[in-house]
Design an enzyme around this catalytic site. Structure first.
Site, short mmCIF file in Angstrom:
data_model
loop_
_atom_site.label_atom_id
_atom_site.label_comp_id
_atom_site.label_asym_id
_atom_site.label_seq_id
_atom_site.Cartn_x
_atom_site.Cartn_y
_atom_site.Cartn_z
N SER A 159 41.04 42.12 40.83
CA SER A 159 40.95 40.67 40.89
C SER A 159 41.23 40.07 39.51
CB SER A 159 39.58 40.26 41.44
OG SER A 159 39.54 38.89 41.75
N ASP A 210 42.88 39.23 52.90
CA ASP A 210 42.15 38.72 51.73
C ASP A 210 41.94 37.21 51.89
OD1 ASP A 210 41.25 37.93 49.19
OD2 ASP A 210 42.45 39.45 48.18
N HIS A 217 39.36 41.49 50.16
CA HIS A 217 39.57 41.40 48.72
C HIS A 217 38.92 42.54 47.94
CE1 HIS A 217 40.50 39.04 45.07
NE2 HIS A 217 39.30 39.38 44.61
#
Length: 463
Positions: free
Chosen positions: A271, A364, A399
């Site tokens: 991320s 996601d 995610h």
């Protein structure tokens, strides 16, 4: 490649089954089972009972009556004092045996033939606080998981187990050295495999949740890499140049270590950590990573001159406009997609000159990682560097793609850095496909790292 132990990544066949019309134990069969357990109690074995978190185990129940319904359960008491469980409903075969690795679960938190379902399908027990996420903060101790077998398919939580075994799941293999780093302004934790080395190195960074997370770096060290888990969001640097220097210094701490091959250092980010990996590879004139791994990739890089922290806080302020679903879960993806449609807001990934692996989930809901991966591919193709890019995309995956057999977190509590407000963020994914993606991607990540950091003449580390 030299690693600390051998791992088996063979994947069992996946089954989609419906639960047959099985009768629960009748009073007669219950009395029979009770009598048998008094004379010859069921034998429960877990092999190995002590292992790394990405290593498979086998759960076997013996000495049951033939055709007897039982529930096999896992239970873990987390460092946050919450209880997590998983369970499958089984029926013993004609020999009175249940093999979790080979038999079908007819119900529970997973169904079908799932050797590791007792781990990846873990969820908070009924009545737990909402928005929980399971994290191992102290990697010097194992994750303790009790595996137990119970009579029948109903009411198992209220009965004493027929047998139970305590298992240990470790992020840090025996002999790994854990060293606190607080030098040259850099804070983190360094993990060094046993033996003289030298070893390849990795700079490891998590995402926008902040804090120092050591689990993945410890696991990477268990596979033969000197790994530095970096704390970077807790430090408000005055300028982008000072912040960039912070990351470069952290990279050089690894590169200059006497047990590290200086030309075999990579960067691993999830991320927001992947944004740091991308920008270092694209813009730094000091560090030259040998390769980068970006999970749930982020290439949003507006306002040159501002820090990653200020960029992230700017994003979270804009996300006050984010959509909220019927379960009061915040969905950032749609608003974030508006950010990356402006070419001036994205990093110049065409400047990257090292092998790059992107891993993303197609469900996601936190960040537009599918669109990001497409854009990164386009920009690298236009720069004539498409050959450097490898991509993994997984349907129905969210995610938070973590090491294998980690529970799936579809939505969890998140503290906004600027306002300190607690919200429930929707990360996305469905449990079974997300868990399959974690197992498959970890195997391929390790292969990618082995190829680019270990392959080559005279590069075998001494362990």
């Amino acid at each position: 490649m030299s690693v600390l132990r051998c791992f088996s990544f063979s994947r069992g066949a996946l089954w989609c089954v419906t639960r047959p019309h099985l009768q629960e134990c009748t009073p007669t069969s219950r009395r029979l089972l009770s009598a048998m357990t008094q004379v010859v109690p069921p034998i429960l074995s877990v092999t190995p009972c002590r292992a790394l978190v990405d290593e498979k185990f086998k759960v076997l129940v013996e000495n049951l009556p033939p055709g007897c319904p039982v529930t096999v359960r896992s239970l873990h008491h987390s460092e946050d004092k919450d209880d997590w469980e998983a369970y499958g409903h089984y029926v013993s075969d004609h020999s009175g045996v249940v093999s979790v690795s080979e038999d079908l679960s007819y119900g529970g938190t997973y169904t079908g033939k799932e050797p590791m379902g007792l781990l990846w399908s873990m969820r908070p027990v009924p009545g737990s606080r909402p928005g929980l996420r399971l994290r191992k903060m102290n990697v010097c101790t194992p994750m303790l998981v009790t595996i137990s077998v119970h009579s029948g398919h109903e009411g198992f939580r209220d009965q004493a187990p027929l047998a139970s075994v305590l298992t240990e799941r470790w992020y840090m293999a025996p002999g790994i050295r854990r060293i606190n780093i607080n030098e040259q302004g850099v804070q983190g934790t360094l993990f060094i495999p046993p033996g003289p080395g030298p070893f390849p190195g990795l700079l490891d960074m998590w995402g926008g949740g902040g804090g120092l997370l050591e689990s993945r770096a410890a696991l990477l060290a268990s596979h033969g890499y000197v790994s530095l888990a970096l704390d970077y969001l807790g430090f408000d640097q005055e300028s982008e140049n000072l912040e960039f220097k912070y990351f470069e210094t952290a990279f050089n701490i690894i590169k200059d270590h006497p047990q590290v091959m200086p030309d075999r250092v990579g960067i691993f980010g999830l991320s927001l950590g992947s944004l740091v990996a991308v920008t270092l590879a694209a813009y730094s004139t000091i560090v030259k990573p040998c390769c980068i791994v970006c999970i749930s990739c982020n290439h949003y890089y507006p306002a040159r001159g501002s820090t990653v922290t200020s960029k992230f806080e700017g994003v979270t302020r804009q996300l006050s406009k984010a959509r909220v679903n019927e379960d009061n879960q915040v969905i950032w993806k749609d608003v974030a997609l508006e950010f990356i449609t402006d070419p001036s807001n994205i990093a110049e990934v065409g400047r990257i000159n090292c092998p790059t692996l992107l891993v993303n989930g197609c469900d996601d809901q936190n960040w537009p990682t599918v669109e990001t991966a497409e854009d990164v591919a386009r920009l690298m193709r236009e720069a004539g560097k498409e050959h450097l890019l490898s991509r993994l995309a997984y349907p129905d995956t969210g995610h938070l793609i973590e090491p294998p057999f980690s529970p799936h977190f579809r939505a969890t509590t998140f503290v906004m850095r600027s306002s300190k407000e607690k919200v429930i963020l929707l990360w996305g994914g469905q449990t079974k496909p997300h868990s399959d993606a974690q197992e498959d991607s970890w195997r391929k990540i390790l292969s990618f790292l082995q190829f680019h950091l270990y392959c080559g003449p005279n590069l075998k580390a001494k362990i």
